[in-house]
Design a protein around this motif. Structure first.
Motif, PDB file in Angstrom:
ATOM      1  N   ASP A   1      81.117 -36.474 104.536  1.00 19.50           N
ATOM      2  CA  ASP A   1      81.379 -35.588 105.663  1.00 19.50           C
ATOM      3  C   ASP A   1      80.060 -35.368 106.417  1.00 19.50           C
ATOM      4  O   ASP A   1      79.109 -34.805 105.870  1.00 19.50           O
ATOM      5  CB  ASP A   1      81.934 -34.261 105.152  1.00 19.50           C
ATOM      6  CG  ASP A   1      82.367 -33.311 106.262  1.00 19.50           C
ATOM      7  OD1 ASP A   1      81.707 -33.274 107.318  1.00 19.50           O
ATOM      8  OD2 ASP A   1      83.372 -32.601 106.084  1.00 19.50           O
ATOM      9  N   ALA A   2      80.016 -35.797 107.662  1.00 22.76           N
ATOM     10  CA  ALA A   2      78.770 -35.723 108.430  1.00 22.76           C
ATOM     11  C   ALA A   2      78.269 -34.291 108.568  1.00 22.76           C
ATOM     12  O   ALA A   2      77.061 -34.043 108.573  1.00 22.76           O
ATOM     13  CB  ALA A   2      78.967 -36.345 109.813  1.00 22.76           C
ATOM     14  N   ARG A   3      79.194 -33.337 108.670  1.00 24.46           N
ATOM     15  CA  ARG A   3      78.779 -31.933 108.796  1.00 24.46           C
ATOM     16  C   ARG A   3      78.114 -31.442 107.517  1.00 24.46           C
ATOM     17  O   ARG A   3      77.138 -30.683 107.553  1.00 24.46           O
ATOM     18  CB  ARG A   3      79.979 -31.051 109.138  1.00 24.46           C
ATOM     19  CG  ARG A   3      80.584 -31.332 110.514  1.00 24.46           C
ATOM     20  CD  ARG A   3      81.838 -30.496 110.732  1.00 24.46           C
ATOM     21  NE  ARG A   3      81.529 -29.071 110.760  1.00 24.46           N
ATOM     22  CZ  ARG A   3      82.135 -28.166 109.963  1.00 24.46           C
ATOM     23  NH1 ARG A   3      83.050 -28.537 109.094  1.00 24.46           N
ATOM     24  NH2 ARG A   3      81.806 -26.893 110.061  1.00 24.46           N
ATOM     25  N   VAL A   4      78.635 -31.855 106.365  1.00 31.39           N
ATOM     26  CA  VAL A   4      78.045 -31.471 105.088  1.00 31.39           C
ATOM     27  C   VAL A   4      76.655 -32.081 104.945  1.00 31.39           C
ATOM     28  O   VAL A   4      75.697 -31.400 104.559  1.00 31.39           O
ATOM     29  CB  VAL A   4      78.950 -31.912 103.918  1.00 31.39           C
ATOM     30  CG1 VAL A   4      78.251 -31.684 102.580  1.00 31.39           C
ATOM     31  CG2 VAL A   4      80.278 -31.156 103.956  1.00 31.39           C
TER      32      VAL A   4
ATOM     33  N   GLU B   1      74.622 -33.054 107.285  1.00 33.91           N
ATOM     34  CA  GLU B   1      73.703 -32.417 108.231  1.00 33.91           C
ATOM     35  C   GLU B   1      73.265 -31.046 107.739  1.00 33.91           C
ATOM     36  O   GLU B   1      72.087 -30.673 107.831  1.00 33.91           O
ATOM     37  CB  GLU B   1      74.371 -32.292 109.600  1.00 33.91           C
ATOM     38  CG  GLU B   1      73.482 -31.675 110.660  1.00 33.91           C
ATOM     39  CD  GLU B   1      74.172 -31.544 112.009  1.00 33.91           C
ATOM     40  OE1 GLU B   1      73.559 -30.964 112.924  1.00 33.91           O
ATOM     41  OE2 GLU B   1      75.327 -32.006 112.136  1.00 33.91           O
ATOM     42  N   ALA B   2      74.217 -30.269 107.203  1.00 33.91           N
ATOM     43  CA  ALA B   2      73.879 -28.931 106.712  1.00 33.91           C
ATOM     44  C   ALA B   2      72.929 -28.995 105.529  1.00 33.91           C
ATOM     45  O   ALA B   2      71.954 -28.227 105.454  1.00 33.91           O
ATOM     46  CB  ALA B   2      75.159 -28.186 106.326  1.00 33.91           C
TER      47      ALA B   2
ATOM     48  N   THR C   1      82.433 -31.759 100.471  1.00 32.66           N
ATOM     49  CA  THR C   1      83.123 -32.830 101.184  1.00 32.66           C
ATOM     50  C   THR C   1      84.627 -32.769 100.945  1.00 32.66           C
ATOM     51  O   THR C   1      85.428 -32.837 101.887  1.00 32.66           O
ATOM     52  CB  THR C   1      82.573 -34.199 100.752  1.00 32.66           C
ATOM     53  OG1 THR C   1      81.185 -34.286 101.105  1.00 32.66           O
ATOM     54  CG2 THR C   1      83.323 -35.339 101.421  1.00 32.66           C
TER      55      THR C   1
ATOM     56  N   GLN D   1      86.787 -29.997 102.735  1.00 33.34           N
ATOM     57  CA  GLN D   1      87.141 -30.131 104.153  1.00 33.34           C
ATOM     58  C   GLN D   1      87.012 -28.773 104.871  1.00 33.34           C
ATOM     59  O   GLN D   1      87.949 -28.265 105.471  1.00 33.34           O
ATOM     60  CB  GLN D   1      88.551 -30.689 104.309  1.00 33.34           C
ATOM     61  CG  GLN D   1      88.717 -32.079 103.699  1.00 33.34           C
ATOM     62  CD  GLN D   1      90.108 -32.649 103.858  1.00 33.34           C
ATOM     63  OE1 GLN D   1      91.097 -31.918 103.874  1.00 33.34           O
ATOM     64  NE2 GLN D   1      90.200 -33.954 103.986  1.00 33.34           N
TER      65      GLN D   1
ATOM     66  N   ARG E   1      86.507 -25.845 107.281  1.00 31.46           N
ATOM     67  CA  ARG E   1      86.813 -25.697 108.702  1.00 31.46           C
ATOM     68  C   ARG E   1      85.960 -24.584 109.307  1.00 31.46           C
ATOM     69  O   ARG E   1      85.587 -23.630 108.623  1.00 31.46           O
ATOM     70  CB  ARG E   1      88.288 -25.364 108.886  1.00 31.46           C
ATOM     71  CG  ARG E   1      89.231 -26.405 108.284  1.00 31.46           C
ATOM     72  CD  ARG E   1      90.632 -25.854 108.161  1.00 31.46           C
ATOM     73  NE  ARG E   1      91.536 -26.801 107.517  1.00 31.46           N
ATOM     74  CZ  ARG E   1      92.688 -26.465 106.950  1.00 31.46           C
ATOM     75  NH1 ARG E   1      93.080 -25.194 106.937  1.00 31.46           N
ATOM     76  NH2 ARG E   1      93.455 -27.392 106.387  1.00 31.46           N
ATOM     77  N   PRO E   2      85.683 -24.665 110.600  1.00 26.98           N
ATOM     78  CA  PRO E   2      84.817 -23.657 111.237  1.00 26.98           C
ATOM     79  C   PRO E   2      85.374 -22.238 111.187  1.00 26.98           C
ATOM     80  O   PRO E   2      84.600 -21.285 111.316  1.00 26.98           O
ATOM     81  CB  PRO E   2      84.718 -24.152 112.689  1.00 26.98           C
ATOM     82  CG  PRO E   2      84.962 -25.626 112.608  1.00 26.98           C
ATOM     83  CD  PRO E   2      85.973 -25.800 111.516  1.00 26.98           C
TER      84      PRO E   2
ATOM     85  N   GLN F   1      76.810 -22.774 107.462  1.00 23.89           N
ATOM     86  CA  GLN F   1      76.698 -23.747 108.547  1.00 23.89           C
ATOM     87  C   GLN F   1      78.052 -24.386 108.870  1.00 23.89           C
ATOM     88  O   GLN F   1      78.219 -24.989 109.929  1.00 23.89           O
ATOM     89  CB  GLN F   1      75.723 -24.863 108.148  1.00 23.89           C
ATOM     90  CG  GLN F   1      74.349 -24.402 107.760  1.00 23.89           C
ATOM     91  CD  GLN F   1      73.308 -24.739 108.808  1.00 23.89           C
ATOM     92  OE1 GLN F   1      73.515 -25.592 109.654  1.00 23.89           O
ATOM     93  NE2 GLN F   1      72.200 -24.042 108.774  1.00 23.89           N
ATOM     94  N   LEU F   2      79.000 -24.281 107.948  1.00 21.69           N
ATOM     95  CA  LEU F   2      80.253 -25.010 108.061  1.00 21.69           C
ATOM     96  C   LEU F   2      81.458 -24.121 108.315  1.00 21.69           C
ATOM     97  O   LEU F   2      82.414 -24.551 108.977  1.00 21.69           O
ATOM     98  CB  LEU F   2      80.506 -25.804 106.765  1.00 21.69           C
ATOM     99  CG  LEU F   2      79.397 -26.755 106.309  1.00 21.69           C
ATOM    100  CD1 LEU F   2      79.681 -27.250 104.887  1.00 21.69           C
ATOM    101  CD2 LEU F   2      79.278 -27.928 107.268  1.00 21.69           C
TER     102      LEU F   2
END
Length: 227
Positions: free
Chosen positions: A35-38, A40-41, A84, A87, A89-90, A110-111
């Protein structure tokens, strides 16, 4: 999120940043933390800030970190895999069990939309309180890990950042119907990572990878009665 870096007498903040990027490259990207967001965080949050000073120099090693009173910080890969599979969500309202020094709560901030991070060890609570100072998305709650934090319920996601033999009913009752669950599990002495959902009909977990994982206290199954 506002973060600070911690100076080290051997190399300073640049050294920690180099180690953090090495962790991402060698421990996360090579182990299905996709997961790119994970990613990055975890590349942004300074892990060394959330562990005792005695282990800051090894904060990014692919190993369990000793904390206080026998507790350990989960492997970066284990935490990354759980995040990851969650999943996140914001707009999620997350219940995190096993906050330790606040690292995973900082990554979740951050996520997700909001995080209630539960920790029962007083020394770790003090560390997390100092490290998370100014993080508005995180509520740090001191209390038994097995009891969660009913005052903040209901939650969209339960993350147990460690391995348990069972997920107590007290935690499941604090989740919304359809809420996701990610956790480490202990099965006959082997630790695995698992995920599941709480539904109107019950709750189930499916493991997805064998993985070294920090075992959390208080979650042992009751011993079966024998004559």
């Amino acid at each position: 999120m506002m973060t600070q870096t911690v100076d080290s007498p051997a190399g300073g903040t640049d050294r920690f940043e180099t180690m953090r990027h090495a962790m991402v490259a060698s421990q996360l990207r090579t182990n299905a933390v996709s997961d790119a967001r994970v990613v990055e965080a975890m590349a942004r949050v300074p892990r060394e800030r959330y562990v005792p000073e005695t282990v800051r120099a090894i904060a990014y090693r692919d190993t369990l970190l000793p904390l206080t009173n026998g507790r350990k910080q989960n492997l970066p890969m284990a935490t990354g895999r759980l995040l990851t599979e969650a999943q996140v969500r914001p707009d999620d309202h997350v219940l995190l069990i096993g906050a330790t020094g606040g690292y995973t709560a900082a990554v979740l901030a951050q996520l997700a939309g909001s995080v209630v991070a539960v920790e029962e060890d007083a020394a770790l609570v003090a560390l997390a309180k100092a490290a998370l100072d100014g993080e508005a998305k995180v509520e740090l709650a001191e209390g038994p890990l097995t009891q969660g934090w009913a005052a903040g319920a209901p939650y969209d996601l339960l993350m147990i950042d460690g391995a348990v033999e069972q997920v107590p009913e007290a935690l499941l009752e604090q989740l919304k119907p359809g809420a996701r669950v990610v956790t480490g599990i202990v099965d006959r002495g082997v630790t695995r990572l698992a995920k599941g959902r709480r539904s109107a009909g019950g709750f189930g977990l499916a493991d997805f990878v064998d993985c070294e994982c920090a075992v959390l206290p208080g979650f042992a199954r009751p011993a079966s009665f024998r004559f």
